[in-house]
Design a protein around this motif. Structure first.
Motif, PDB file in Angstrom:
ATOM      1  N   UNK A  43       0.808  -1.132   0.065  1.00  0.00           N
ATOM      2  CA  UNK A  43       0.285   0.206   0.097  1.00  0.00           C
ATOM      3  C   UNK A  43       1.026   1.399  -0.168  1.00  0.00           C
ATOM      4  N   UNK A  44       0.998   2.180  -1.014  1.00  0.00           N
ATOM      5  CA  UNK A  44       1.645   3.384  -0.842  1.00  0.00           C
ATOM      6  C   UNK A  44       1.248   4.324  -0.064  1.00  0.00           C
ATOM      7  N   UNK A  45      -0.060   4.309   0.283  1.00  0.00           N
ATOM      8  CA  UNK A  45      -0.713   5.087   1.285  1.00  0.00           C
ATOM      9  C   UNK A  45       0.134   4.810   2.615  1.00  0.00           C
ATOM     10  N   UNK A  46       0.157   3.566   2.877  1.00  0.00           N
ATOM     11  CA  UNK A  46       0.750   3.026   4.349  1.00  0.00           C
ATOM     12  C   UNK A  46       2.300   3.205   4.375  1.00  0.00           C
ATOM     13  N   UNK A  47       3.010   3.191   3.005  1.00  0.00           N
ATOM     14  CA  UNK A  47       4.231   3.431   3.117  1.00  0.00           C
ATOM     15  C   UNK A  47       4.697   4.750   3.266  1.00  0.00           C
ATOM     16  N   UNK A  48       3.812   5.828   2.854  1.00  0.00           N
ATOM     17  CA  UNK A  48       4.018   7.095   3.146  1.00  0.00           C
ATOM     18  C   UNK A  48       3.903   7.501   4.659  1.00  0.00           C
ATOM     19  N   UNK A  49       2.780   6.833   5.081  1.00  0.00           N
ATOM     20  CA  UNK A  49       2.787   7.111   6.682  1.00  0.00           C
ATOM     21  C   UNK A  49       3.971   6.660   7.467  1.00  0.00           C
ATOM     22  N   UNK A  50       4.600   5.378   7.069  1.00  0.00           N
ATOM     23  CA  UNK A  50       5.651   4.938   7.583  1.00  0.00           C
ATOM     24  C   UNK A  50       6.938   5.784   7.434  1.00  0.00           C
ATOM     25  N   UNK A  51       7.149   6.475   6.372  1.00  0.00           N
ATOM     26  CA  UNK A  51       8.211   7.224   6.025  1.00  0.00           C
ATOM     27  C   UNK A  51       8.104   8.484   6.804  1.00  0.00           C
ATOM     28  N   UNK A  52       7.047   8.834   7.367  1.00  0.00           N
ATOM     29  CA  UNK A  52       6.933  10.117   8.231  1.00  0.00           C
ATOM     30  C   UNK A  52       7.306  10.028   9.743  1.00  0.00           C
ATOM     31  N   UNK A  53       7.881   8.988   9.909  1.00  0.00           N
ATOM     32  CA  UNK A  53       8.003   8.843  11.352  1.00  0.00           C
ATOM     33  C   UNK A  53       9.165   9.897  11.837  1.00  0.00           C
ATOM     34  N   UNK A  54       9.173  10.527  12.612  1.00  0.00           N
ATOM     35  CA  UNK A  54       9.978  11.499  12.941  1.00  0.00           C
ATOM     36  C   UNK A  54      10.316  12.822  12.035  1.00  0.00           C
ATOM     37  N   UNK A  55       9.248  13.017  11.181  1.00  0.00           N
ATOM     38  CA  UNK A  55       9.608  13.977  10.140  1.00  0.00           C
ATOM     39  C   UNK A  55       9.603  15.207  10.893  1.00  0.00           C
ATOM     40  N   UNK A  56      10.341  16.332  10.293  1.00  0.00           N
ATOM     41  CA  UNK A  56      10.210  17.576  10.829  1.00  0.00           C
ATOM     42  C   UNK A  56       9.969  18.569   9.744  1.00  0.00           C
ATOM     43  N   UNK A  57       9.628  18.068   8.438  1.00  0.00           N
ATOM     44  CA  UNK A  57       9.052  18.973   7.584  1.00  0.00           C
ATOM     45  C   UNK A  57       8.086  18.156   6.659  1.00  0.00           C
ATOM     46  N   UNK A  58       7.047  18.971   6.026  1.00  0.00           N
ATOM     47  CA  UNK A  58       6.101  18.299   5.172  1.00  0.00           C
ATOM     48  C   UNK A  58       6.498  17.170   4.234  1.00  0.00           C
ATOM     49  N   UNK A  59       7.645  17.521   3.568  1.00  0.00           N
ATOM     50  CA  UNK A  59       8.222  16.618   2.755  1.00  0.00           C
ATOM     51  C   UNK A  59       7.600  16.681   1.454  1.00  0.00           C
ATOM     52  N   UNK A  60       7.876  15.733   0.239  1.00  0.00           N
ATOM     53  CA  UNK A  60       7.386  15.849  -1.043  1.00  0.00           C
ATOM     54  C   UNK A  60       5.854  15.810  -1.089  1.00  0.00           C
ATOM     55  N   UNK A  61       5.516  16.651  -1.792  1.00  0.00           N
ATOM     56  CA  UNK A  61       3.861  16.536  -1.948  1.00  0.00           C
ATOM     57  C   UNK A  61       3.056  16.756  -0.587  1.00  0.00           C
TER      58      UNK A  61
END
Length: 468
Positions: free
Chosen positions: A279-297
């Protein structure tokens, strides 16, 4: 005859003494060869043993700590904690829903109190369910577990029928029941799984079947996986994680061996990795762990602004209604991320107070499960406690950026009638289980007879119930 001449010998003190001879220490000689005074020849007197500081000054706990321990050990402690924390969390949740949902309602051209009124109605209905749960008998509750599970399974199937199920935020887990009201069967499935699993394990325990692996596994694990699969079809992996936590809690309470835990955990881990990676949606959520910036898109927009809300709250917050993030910056401010709005408006003091209430509720649930002698009550209380605590950890962990965003509400606190109603019924069951303890029943009975004794105050002293 020869006379026997013997040399006279000076008798020693040991020879004159009666009884066995005692060896005496030699007298020390002075520098001139003379004997030292007799006082010096005597052995030194044994020094008096000093009392240890522990005896002179015993280490006793402070009086406040002693009173607190006695209060925790009282029979009605768990009863009062469950009832008090449940009501306080619900009331504080109503306040925060009113504060966090006003701007969201105005954005959709709705009255500012739209979400608050719906939550208030759900809280009233939930209070009625809580009162029913506190009065229902264990025998009736166990008799309704299987019909309840069957009805819940039918609702989970109906969710996937086109025209009946409603899709919200990419998940199809709701059923429209008229107007703006919707029903989420997956929330009811948590309660159904707890009650069915507790009854199943209690029946097997009465027949002494829980020592065999196949009776531990079947049909508990396949039934739980069936319910989780129906929920997973709708795309709600957060609820599935909570159900898996309930399953593990039931297996732990029943005393399942470690190898069985390892096997079930490995299977669940493999399935979880499979569902996340596909699931790309769940992979995006997993990639946001500890994020300090909104990131791409802006894929980490919600996670980052949740941290912004907590960081801007400070120690005591900006005040009720003064949140900035709820003005369109933070998505779902009154549901999944209401804890972030609480931190912004009430500060660290407010968030710690909420966490302390949940911790007290979890402690009371563990105490109820540990002190009861009824296996069904033990498993049901442990399952409900695991449900509430796992869901709290998932929600708070996502807001803090420590866990992926799972889309689950904070129990008793977030907006959502479908989540609030079964949760309040579960809290009512904990209250009933806490009151069913023999010591608690005795204390309540003595308390109920208190006024009768008070009317006879001149003839005798009132009997004490041991509870204050």
């Amino acid at each position: 005859m020869r006379a026997d001449h013997r040399v006279p010998q000076k008798s020693s003190p040991a020879g004159r003494a009666r009884g066995p001879a005692r060896a005496r220490p030699a007298r020390p000689r002075g520098g001139d060869g003379r004997s030292a005074p007799r006082q010096a020849a005597r052995p030194a007197s044994r020094p008096r043993t000093q009392r240890s500081p522990r005896r002179l000054f015993p280490l006793r706990p402070p009086r406040a700590v002693t009173r607190l321990r006695r209060a925790w050990d009282r029979p009605l402690t768990a009863y009062y904690i469950v009832m008090g924390t449940g009501m306080l969390i619900t009331l504080l949740g109503l306040v925060m829903v009113f504060s966090a949902s006003q701007i969201q309602a105005l954005r959709y051209d709705l009255p500012a109190t739209f979400y608050f009124r719906k939550q208030l109605l759900a809280a009233v209905l939930g209070t009625l369910l809580l009162l029913v749960a506190t009065r229902v008998s264990v025998r009736l509750l166990r008799a309704l577990t299987y019909p309840f599970l069957v009805c819940t399974t039918v609702l989970l199937v109906l969710v996937q029928v086109p025209g009946i199920g409603v899709e919200v935020n990419g998940s199809t887990n709701w059923i429209a029941i008229g107007g703006s009201f919707q029903l989420q069967p997956s929330e009811i499935a948590k309660l159904a799984l707890v009650l069915w699993g507790a009854d199943l394990l209690a029946r097997k325990g009465d027949k002494h079947l829980l020592t065999q692996w196949r009776h531990l596994m079947v049909p508990l694990v396949p039934g739980a996986l069936l319910v989780c699969g129906l929920v997973m079809v709708g795309g709600d992996m957060g609820t599935v994680m909570i159900m898996v936590g309930i399953l593990f809690a039931l297996l732990w309470l029943v005393g399942a061996p470690t190898r069985l835990f390892g096997g079930v955990l490995a299977a669940v881990a493999v399935l979880g990795v499979l569902f996340i990676t596909t699931s790309p949606h769940r992979m995006d959520r997993l990639a946001c762990l500890g994020a300090a910036e909104p990131g791409e898109n802006d894929r980490c927009w919600q996670a980052v602004h949740g941290i912004y809300a907590l960081a801007s709250g400070g120690w005591f917050g900006s005040g009720l209604g003064a949140s900035v993030e709820k003005w369109g910056e933070l998505p779902e401010p009154h549901t999944d991320f209401i804890f972030a709005i609480t931190g912004e408006e009430l500060g660290l003091a407010g968030t710690l107070s909420v966490l302390a209430l949940f911790a007290a509720l979890g402690y009371a649930g563990i105490r109820v499960a540990g002190r009861t002698e009824d296996p069904f009550v033990r498993y049901a209380a442990g399952g409900v406690t695991a449900w509430l605590m796992v869901q709290t950890v998932i929600n708070v962990g996502a807001v803090l950026g420590l866990l992926p965003i799972a889309g689950v509400p904070l129990p008793l606190f977030s907006y959502g009638g479908s989540a609030l109603l079964p949760t309040m019924f579960a809290v009512g069951l904990l209250i009933a289980f806490a009151r069913s303890d023999p010591a608690a029943r005795a204390a309540l009975a003595m308390r109920g007879s208190g006024p009768k004794w008070k009317t006879m105050g001149r003839r005798g002293k009132a009997a004490s119930s041991g509870e204050r």
